[in-house]
Write a protein that holds these residues in place. Structure first.
Motif, short mmCIF file in Angstrom:
data_model
loop_
_atom_site.label_atom_id
_atom_site.label_comp_id
_atom_site.label_asym_id
_atom_site.label_seq_id
_atom_site.Cartn_x
_atom_site.Cartn_y
_atom_site.Cartn_z
N THR A 65 -21.12 -19.90 -2.97
CA THR A 65 -20.62 -20.30 -1.76
C THR A 65 -20.09 -21.67 -1.68
O THR A 65 -20.98 -22.46 -2.28
CB THR A 65 -21.52 -19.90 -0.64
N TRP A 66 -19.07 -22.07 -1.16
CA TRP A 66 -18.58 -23.53 -1.11
C TRP A 66 -17.69 -23.68 0.19
O TRP A 66 -16.54 -23.03 0.14
CB TRP A 66 -17.91 -23.82 -2.44
N ASN A 67 -17.96 -24.40 1.00
CA ASN A 67 -17.15 -24.15 2.24
C ASN A 67 -16.27 -25.67 2.58
O ASN A 67 -16.55 -26.44 1.51
CB ASN A 67 -17.92 -24.19 3.58
N ASP A 117 -21.52 -3.87 2.79
CA ASP A 117 -21.46 -5.07 1.93
C ASP A 117 -20.19 -6.07 2.13
O ASP A 117 -20.32 -7.25 2.28
CB ASP A 117 -21.55 -4.81 0.54
N THR A 118 -19.10 -5.48 2.08
CA THR A 118 -18.08 -6.20 2.33
C THR A 118 -17.74 -6.66 3.52
O THR A 118 -17.37 -8.10 3.90
CB THR A 118 -16.64 -5.31 2.03
N HIS A 119 -18.37 -6.09 4.65
CA HIS A 119 -18.13 -6.64 6.09
C HIS A 119 -19.15 -7.82 6.20
O HIS A 119 -18.92 -8.80 6.74
CB HIS A 119 -18.57 -5.69 7.05
N LEU A 120 -20.42 -7.75 5.63
CA LEU A 120 -21.42 -8.86 5.59
C LEU A 120 -20.89 -10.03 4.87
O LEU A 120 -20.83 -11.08 5.37
CB LEU A 120 -22.64 -8.20 4.89
N LEU A 121 -20.29 -10.02 3.60
CA LEU A 121 -19.62 -11.00 3.11
C LEU A 121 -18.48 -11.77 3.75
O LEU A 121 -18.38 -12.96 3.86
CB LEU A 121 -19.10 -10.47 1.54
N GLN A 122 -17.80 -10.98 4.42
CA GLN A 122 -16.64 -11.38 5.25
C GLN A 122 -17.19 -12.01 6.52
O GLN A 122 -16.69 -13.28 6.58
CB GLN A 122 -15.79 -10.22 5.76
N ASN A 123 -18.30 -11.87 7.04
CA ASN A 123 -18.92 -12.49 8.00
C ASN A 123 -19.55 -13.73 7.68
O ASN A 123 -19.45 -14.85 8.33
CB ASN A 123 -20.05 -11.46 8.90
N LEU A 124 -20.12 -13.69 6.44
CA LEU A 124 -20.76 -15.11 5.92
C LEU A 124 -19.79 -16.13 5.54
O LEU A 124 -19.90 -17.11 5.84
CB LEU A 124 -21.82 -14.53 4.68
N HIS A 125 -18.61 -15.53 4.99
CA HIS A 125 -17.56 -16.45 4.65
C HIS A 125 -17.05 -17.00 5.83
O HIS A 125 -16.81 -18.25 5.86
CB HIS A 125 -16.52 -15.60 3.84
N ALA A 126 -16.58 -16.46 7.00
CA ALA A 126 -16.42 -16.62 8.36
C ALA A 126 -17.24 -17.89 9.06
O ALA A 126 -16.89 -19.16 9.31
CB ALA A 126 -16.15 -15.70 9.36
N ILE A 127 -18.61 -17.48 8.98
CA ILE A 127 -19.70 -18.35 9.20
C ILE A 127 -19.62 -19.83 8.45
O ILE A 127 -19.53 -20.88 9.00
CB ILE A 127 -20.98 -17.85 9.26
#
Length: 104
Positions: free
Chosen positions: A34-36, A5-15
């Motif tokens: 989420t706010w980019n 889950d942590t890895h998935l959240l990090q990937n989503l944040h990076a994207i």
């Protein structure tokens, strides 16, 4: 939280943070999760200011009731926006309204 889950959240944040489009997402209660950086430039709010806040801060008053009704539909499983693009109005921090496209 699990490691996956942590890895998935990090990937989503990076994207989301490398996108050329504003990416704003909310939870089932309509709170911003989420706010980019592009959303920061468009809506004039910093990420730390909006995370956890209701989406109403970026929705013009005249559309808030319809937005709340839409959240209730999504919560009941009656999704009408999935796979569609909807043209709406956004609200900047300075009170200026502007056209936005919402896709889900």
């Amino acid at each position: 939280m699990k490691n996956n889950d942590t890895h998935l959240l990090q990937n989503l944040h990076a994207i989301s943070h490398s996108s050329n489009d504003a990416i704003v997402s909310a939870d089932a209660q309509g709170r911003i999760v989420t706010w980019n950086p592009v959303a920061e430039r468009i809506f004039l709010y910093g990420e730390k200011e909006v995370l956890g806040q209701p989406l109403h801060i970026i929705i013009p008053e005249c559309f808030r009731e319809a937005h709340d009704a839409g959240l209730r539909r999504v919560g009941s499983g009656a999704h009408r926006v999935i796979g569609k693009t909807v043209e709406l109005a956004g609200l900047r921090r300075n009170g200026e309204e502007f056209p936005v496209e919402l896709s889900n």
